[in-house]
Design an enzyme around this catalytic site. Structure first.
Site, mmCIF file in Angstrom:
data_model
loop_
_atom_site.group_PDB
_atom_site.id
_atom_site.type_symbol
_atom_site.label_atom_id
_atom_site.label_comp_id
_atom_site.label_asym_id
_atom_site.label_seq_id
_atom_site.Cartn_x
_atom_site.Cartn_y
_atom_site.Cartn_z
ATOM 1 C CG ASN A 1 -0.111 0.046 2.637
ATOM 2 O OD1 ASN A 1 0.481 -1.112 2.953
ATOM 3 N ND2 ASN A 1 0.104 1.164 3.009
ATOM 4 N N GLY B 1 5.216 3.020 -0.483
ATOM 5 C CA GLY B 1 6.581 3.031 -0.772
ATOM 6 C C GLY B 1 6.902 2.086 -2.126
ATOM 7 C CE1 TYR C 1 15.363 -2.279 8.304
ATOM 8 C CE2 TYR C 1 17.683 -1.211 7.939
ATOM 9 C CZ TYR C 1 16.432 -1.574 7.468
ATOM 10 O OH TYR C 1 15.985 -1.534 6.016
#
Length: 314
Positions: free
Chosen positions: A15, A17, A178
């Site tokens: 939805n 990027g 990350y």
């Protein structure tokens, strides 16, 4: 990008990027795209915007081979949601030609998924590990070659898989967590390809990265942390260094549709510092190619998610 007519594609995080841009490209080339989104409302809004954009293309909407868009709920932070998505997909679709493991979070404050996993590791890696396992039969039973493309990042180079503290309970750094999740993405992508080869399956798995793309991903960490200074810093960096999300999606599109892909490749932008430019085959770091670490991560991931793959060891 070759025609995708008659092909079914699942894109997580479709939805916004990179996922949004990839969805528009696939649908514009005739694919039937499933937008796998945490928010149904945002997914439907994105689908309508893409339909409106493509409707302006010459004869797209009325063409007999025009692609379709289907929005389905998928929360990678909830393994029950992952299983439910797979069940719904199998009810509505017979084939799966491309699975784009694209969704992710970056450098967010510490938190846990519904199943008690550290959020970055749980969403970026474990959720996609489970999703791919549930959809494996669909990929294998589809006539012709199928591909699994897993989105990583140049940040994998700073990652280390800490098996003694996978959930970062002993110490937590948003960027270290990350990096671990992005390294895990590549270890998984390569190990999956080796196991598919061992099974003589007509499915290939590979990794990609977008370089530095200007998307909402960079803003979510500072917003979640309530850091206005970091937020403005990210916005400034995106404006100066980032390429558009449209261009950032090119490595994923090339990995999913480009010729000459045999499996186990790593695709990224070939321009300045691999942050921008046209996609090319690149080398990920040595840690991402460590087969012993990949095998151990696979075993641990299966135990944590409860998802077993019907594939031989590499």
């Amino acid at each position: 990008m070759p025609a995708q007519t008659g092909r079914t594609v699942v894109i997580t995080g479709a939805n916004s990027g990179l996922g949004y841009e990839a969805t528009e490209a696939f649908a514009g080339h005739g694919a039937d795209v499933v937008l796998a989104c945490r928010s149904i409302d945002r997914g439907r809004t994105a689908a309508e915007e893409i339909r409106d954009t493509l409707a302006d293309a010459p004869d797209w909407a009325s063409a007999p081979d025009a692609g379709s868009l289907t929005v389905m709920e998928l929360d990678l932070a909830d393994l029950d949601s992952v299983a439910s998505f797979a069940e719904q997909f199998e009810e509505h679709f017979d084939d799966l030609h491309v699975l784009c493991n694209n969704a992710g979070v970056m450098a967010i404050p510490h938190g846990e998924t519904e199943d008690g996993f550290e959020r970055q590791f749980g969403i970026n890696h474990l959720g996609h590990f489970a999703l791919t396992g549930y959809l494996l039969d669909d990929l294998r039973e589809t006539e012709g070659e199928s591909r699994v493309v897993t989105q990583s990042s140049g940040a994998h180079e700073m990652g280390e898989v800490d098996f003694d503290d996978l959930q970062r309970e002993q110490s937590y750094s948003p960027w270290e967590a990350y990096g671990q999740s992005k390294l895990a993405n590549l270890l998984f992508a390569y190990e999956l390809d080796r196991r598919l080869d061992a099974a003589d399956a007509d499915v290939t798995s590979l990794g990609c990265h977008p370089g530095y793309a200007d998307t909402n991903l960079q803003r979510r960490g500072p917003e979640a942390a309530g850091s206005t200074l970091r937020l403005w810093g990210m916005k400034a960096a995106n404006a100066v260094l980032g390429q558009s999300a449209t261009k950032g999606a090119l490595p994923m599109l090339y990995a999913a549709t480009g010729p000459g892909i045999s499996g186990g490749e790593y695709v990224g932008p070939g321009g300045l510092l691999n942050m921008r430019g046209a996609p090319e085959l690149q080398e990920s770091n040595a840690a991402s190619r460590d087969e012993e670490t990949a095998d151990r991560l696979w075993t641990v991931s299966a135990e944590l998610t409860g998802v077993e793959y019907d594939l031989p060891d590499a």
